[in-house]
Design a protein around this motif. Sequence first.
Motif, PDB file in Angstrom:
ATOM      1  N   ALA A 171     -38.944  -2.368  35.103  1.00  0.00           N
ATOM      2  CA  ALA A 171     -40.263  -2.060  35.660  1.00  0.00           C
ATOM      3  C   ALA A 171     -40.976  -0.987  34.842  1.00  0.00           C
ATOM      4  O   ALA A 171     -40.351  -0.047  34.335  1.00  0.00           O
ATOM      5  N   TRP A 172     -42.306  -1.183  34.706  1.00  0.00           N
ATOM      6  CA  TRP A 172     -43.235  -0.261  34.045  1.00  0.00           C
ATOM      7  C   TRP A 172     -43.176  -0.306  32.516  1.00  0.00           C
ATOM      8  O   TRP A 172     -44.043   0.247  31.847  1.00  0.00           O
ATOM      9  N   LEU A 173     -42.156  -0.917  31.947  1.00  0.00           N
ATOM     10  CA  LEU A 173     -41.933  -0.851  30.506  1.00  0.00           C
ATOM     11  C   LEU A 173     -42.319  -2.162  29.828  1.00  0.00           C
ATOM     12  O   LEU A 173     -42.376  -3.215  30.454  1.00  0.00           O
ATOM     13  N   GLY A 174     -42.540  -2.087  28.515  1.00  0.00           N
ATOM     14  CA  GLY A 174     -42.840  -3.274  27.721  1.00  0.00           C
ATOM     15  C   GLY A 174     -41.877  -3.418  26.566  1.00  0.00           C
ATOM     16  O   GLY A 174     -40.840  -2.741  26.495  1.00  0.00           O
ATOM     17  N   SER A 175     -42.237  -4.259  25.613  1.00  0.00           N
ATOM     18  CA  SER A 175     -41.372  -4.520  24.462  1.00  0.00           C
ATOM     19  C   SER A 175     -41.129  -3.264  23.631  1.00  0.00           C
ATOM     20  O   SER A 175     -40.099  -3.151  22.946  1.00  0.00           O
ATOM     21  N   TRP A 176     -42.040  -2.301  23.715  1.00  0.00           N
ATOM     22  CA  TRP A 176     -41.930  -1.064  22.949  1.00  0.00           C
ATOM     23  C   TRP A 176     -40.676  -0.258  23.297  1.00  0.00           C
ATOM     24  O   TRP A 176     -40.248   0.605  22.531  1.00  0.00           O
ATOM     25  N   ALA A 177     -40.073  -0.523  24.454  1.00  0.00           N
ATOM     26  CA  ALA A 177     -38.980   0.321  24.954  1.00  0.00           C
ATOM     27  C   ALA A 177     -37.651   0.095  24.234  1.00  0.00           C
ATOM     28  O   ALA A 177     -36.735   0.908  24.399  1.00  0.00           O
ATOM     29  N   TRP A 178     -37.534  -0.984  23.454  1.00  0.00           N
ATOM     30  CA  TRP A 178     -36.219  -1.351  22.926  1.00  0.00           C
ATOM     31  C   TRP A 178     -35.933  -0.671  21.590  1.00  0.00           C
ATOM     32  O   TRP A 178     -36.131  -1.250  20.520  1.00  0.00           O
ATOM     33  N   GLU A 179     -35.413   0.552  21.658  1.00  0.00           N
ATOM     34  CA  GLU A 179     -35.103   1.304  20.451  1.00  0.00           C
ATOM     35  C   GLU A 179     -33.822   0.819  19.770  1.00  0.00           C
ATOM     36  O   GLU A 179     -33.425   1.353  18.744  1.00  0.00           O
ATOM     37  N   VAL A 180     -33.196  -0.208  20.355  1.00  0.00           N
ATOM     38  CA  VAL A 180     -32.021  -0.819  19.715  1.00  0.00           C
ATOM     39  C   VAL A 180     -32.430  -1.884  18.706  1.00  0.00           C
ATOM     40  O   VAL A 180     -31.586  -2.384  17.953  1.00  0.00           O
ATOM     41  N   ALA A 181     -33.694  -2.261  18.666  1.00  0.00           N
ATOM     42  CA  ALA A 181     -34.117  -3.428  17.891  1.00  0.00           C
ATOM     43  C   ALA A 181     -33.794  -3.293  16.401  1.00  0.00           C
ATOM     44  O   ALA A 181     -33.301  -4.242  15.777  1.00  0.00           O
ATOM     45  N   ALA A 182     -34.060  -2.110  15.827  1.00  0.00           N
ATOM     46  CA  ALA A 182     -33.851  -1.947  14.388  1.00  0.00           C
ATOM     47  C   ALA A 182     -32.387  -2.135  14.017  1.00  0.00           C
ATOM     48  O   ALA A 182     -32.063  -2.761  12.995  1.00  0.00           O
ATOM     49  N   GLU A 183     -31.480  -1.610  14.846  1.00  0.00           N
ATOM     50  CA  GLU A 183     -30.061  -1.731  14.537  1.00  0.00           C
ATOM     51  C   GLU A 183     -29.591  -3.185  14.654  1.00  0.00           C
ATOM     52  O   GLU A 183     -28.778  -3.646  13.859  1.00  0.00           O
ATOM     53  N   LEU A 184     -30.101  -3.910  15.613  1.00  0.00           N
ATOM     54  CA  LEU A 184     -29.732  -5.320  15.753  1.00  0.00           C
ATOM     55  C   LEU A 184     -30.246  -6.136  14.574  1.00  0.00           C
ATOM     56  O   LEU A 184     -29.541  -7.009  14.053  1.00  0.00           O
ATOM     57  N   ARG A 185     -31.464  -5.842  14.129  1.00  0.00           N
ATOM     58  CA  ARG A 185     -32.017  -6.547  12.961  1.00  0.00           C
ATOM     59  C   ARG A 185     -31.239  -6.203  11.699  1.00  0.00           C
ATOM     60  O   ARG A 185     -30.995  -7.065  10.846  1.00  0.00           O
ATOM     61  N   ALA A 186     -30.834  -4.937  11.573  1.00  0.00           N
ATOM     62  CA  ALA A 186     -30.074  -4.525  10.398  1.00  0.00           C
ATOM     63  C   ALA A 186     -28.739  -5.251  10.303  1.00  0.00           C
ATOM     64  O   ALA A 186     -28.186  -5.424   9.209  1.00  0.00           O
ATOM     65  N   ALA A 187     -28.227  -5.689  11.441  1.00  0.00           N
ATOM     66  CA  ALA A 187     -26.969  -6.448  11.469  1.00  0.00           C
ATOM     67  C   ALA A 187     -27.192  -7.928  11.170  1.00  0.00           C
ATOM     68  O   ALA A 187     -26.231  -8.715  11.189  1.00  0.00           O
ATOM     69  N   GLY A 188     -28.451  -8.312  10.934  1.00  0.00           N
ATOM     70  CA  GLY A 188     -28.735  -9.672  10.501  1.00  0.00           C
ATOM     71  C   GLY A 188     -29.155 -10.635  11.591  1.00  0.00           C
ATOM     72  O   GLY A 188     -29.190 -11.848  11.362  1.00  0.00           O
ATOM     73  N   HIS A 189     -29.503 -10.126  12.753  1.00  0.00           N
ATOM     74  CA  HIS A 189     -29.835 -10.998  13.874  1.00  0.00           C
ATOM     75  C   HIS A 189     -31.336 -11.032  14.140  1.00  0.00           C
ATOM     76  O   HIS A 189     -32.077 -10.130  13.750  1.00  0.00           O
ATOM     77  N   VAL A 240     -34.411 -10.585  16.639  1.00  0.00           N
ATOM     78  CA  VAL A 240     -34.644  -9.710  17.787  1.00  0.00           C
ATOM     79  C   VAL A 240     -36.049  -9.980  18.314  1.00  0.00           C
ATOM     80  O   VAL A 240     -37.029  -9.903  17.566  1.00  0.00           O
ATOM     81  N   HIS A 241     -36.135 -10.257  19.607  1.00  0.00           N
ATOM     82  CA  HIS A 241     -37.397 -10.669  20.213  1.00  0.00           C
ATOM     83  C   HIS A 241     -37.623  -9.911  21.522  1.00  0.00           C
ATOM     84  O   HIS A 241     -37.305 -10.413  22.597  1.00  0.00           O
ATOM     85  N   PRO A 242     -38.145  -8.679  21.451  1.00  0.00           N
ATOM     86  CA  PRO A 242     -38.476  -7.958  22.689  1.00  0.00           C
ATOM     87  C   PRO A 242     -39.667  -8.621  23.376  1.00  0.00           C
ATOM     88  O   PRO A 242     -40.631  -9.035  22.721  1.00  0.00           O
ATOM     89  N   VAL A 243     -39.589  -8.731  24.683  1.00  0.00           N
ATOM     90  CA  VAL A 243     -40.616  -9.412  25.463  1.00  0.00           C
ATOM     91  C   VAL A 243     -41.306  -8.409  26.390  1.00  0.00           C
ATOM     92  O   VAL A 243     -40.638  -7.627  27.066  1.00  0.00           O
ATOM     93  N   THR A 244     -42.635  -8.441  26.408  1.00  0.00           N
ATOM     94  CA  THR A 244     -43.393  -7.708  27.422  1.00  0.00           C
ATOM     95  C   THR A 244     -43.751  -8.683  28.535  1.00  0.00           C
ATOM     96  O   THR A 244     -44.346  -9.733  28.281  1.00  0.00           O
ATOM     97  N   LEU A 245     -43.386  -8.354  29.757  1.00  0.00           N
ATOM     98  CA  LEU A 245     -43.689  -9.204  30.899  1.00  0.00           C
ATOM     99  C   LEU A 245     -45.153  -9.080  31.296  1.00  0.00           C
ATOM    100  O   LEU A 245     -45.791  -8.042  31.073  1.00  0.00           O
ATOM    101  N   SER A 246     -45.678 -10.129  31.878  1.00  0.00           N
ATOM    102  CA  SER A 246     -47.076 -10.136  32.316  1.00  0.00           C
ATOM    103  C   SER A 246     -47.357  -9.003  33.302  1.00  0.00           C
ATOM    104  O   SER A 246     -46.551  -8.712  34.185  1.00  0.00           O
ATOM    105  N   GLY A 247     -48.512  -8.346  33.096  1.00  0.00           N
ATOM    106  CA  GLY A 247     -48.969  -7.330  34.033  1.00  0.00           C
ATOM    107  C   GLY A 247     -48.630  -5.909  33.667  1.00  0.00           C
ATOM    108  O   GLY A 247     -49.096  -4.980  34.338  1.00  0.00           O
ATOM    109  N   VAL A 248     -47.803  -5.708  32.612  1.00  0.00           N
ATOM    110  CA  VAL A 248     -47.442  -4.346  32.208  1.00  0.00           C
ATOM    111  C   VAL A 248     -47.729  -4.143  30.723  1.00  0.00           C
ATOM    112  O   VAL A 248     -47.929  -5.100  29.972  1.00  0.00           O
ATOM    113  N   ALA A 249     -47.729  -2.858  30.305  1.00  0.00           N
ATOM    114  CA  ALA A 249     -47.920  -2.478  28.901  1.00  0.00           C
ATOM    115  C   ALA A 249     -49.172  -3.168  28.339  1.00  0.00           C
ATOM    116  O   ALA A 249     -50.228  -3.116  28.961  1.00  0.00           O
ATOM    117  N   GLU A 250     -49.046  -3.824  27.196  1.00  0.00           N
ATOM    118  CA  GLU A 250     -50.218  -4.446  26.573  1.00  0.00           C
ATOM    119  C   GLU A 250     -50.699  -5.691  27.323  1.00  0.00           C
ATOM    120  O   GLU A 250     -51.750  -6.254  26.986  1.00  0.00           O
TER     121      GLU A 250
END
Length: 230
Positions: free
Chosen positions: A10-28, A30-40
């Motif tokens: 609740a209240w958060l958007g895709s911006w909240a996932w500070e794990v994304a860079a590390e997951l991408r660095a491991a070669g995967h 990464v698709h953070p999703v912002t749910l309708s009605g919040v953030a952008e």
Amino acid sequence: MTAFVLVAGAWLGSWAWEVAAELRAAGHGVHPVTLSGVAEKQGVPAGQQTHVQDVVDEIARRDLREVVLVGHSYAGIPVGQAAERIGDRLARVVFVDSNVPVDGGSFVSAWPSGRAMVEASMAETGGFWAPLTAADYAGQGLDDAQIARIVSGSTPHPGATLIEPAVLARPLGDLPATYVKCLLDGPEPSDEVAELLTSEHWRLVELDTGHWPMFSRPRELARILLDECR
């Protein structure tokens, strides 16, 4: 390559996932999703099934396979429903200190002690759940900068998503799942989660931090998520 689809609470958007860079660095992927009605996506009408469809549509639109679907806090409810709807695209679902969907149950029905507070907030804010204040994050393993980041980025959460019932076609315990319990938010999983953890398809991982580990322990959370694709 694993496709991580990350959905914050609740209240958060895709911006909240500070794990994304590390997951991408491991070669995967990464698709953070912002749910309708919040953030952008503020202003977009949303009920709980809108949020389920947000997740399903993201996976279909990108034609993702080998999906590790991650839901934090409230987002465990739409994520759990989406997980059973994406069929063989799903590799695993990870619930991060989250609610889990119960067929016919809602977010507020699963949180009896908080129902009155949520409903009062909705009544005062025209149908939205107002974001927490900085003081509400005390005792959750967050420093002042992390709390300021969460508070400044949070937006009111559409209340309809919290009161509408979940719809499950089959038992959630049939899905391959990991539950990450953040111990500063309470040492034991909820009764609903404890029952699900009796399934041979579910496993429990404990993390010694608070309810927002993507901020307080992003590296440790990233390692847990990476373990799910090995």
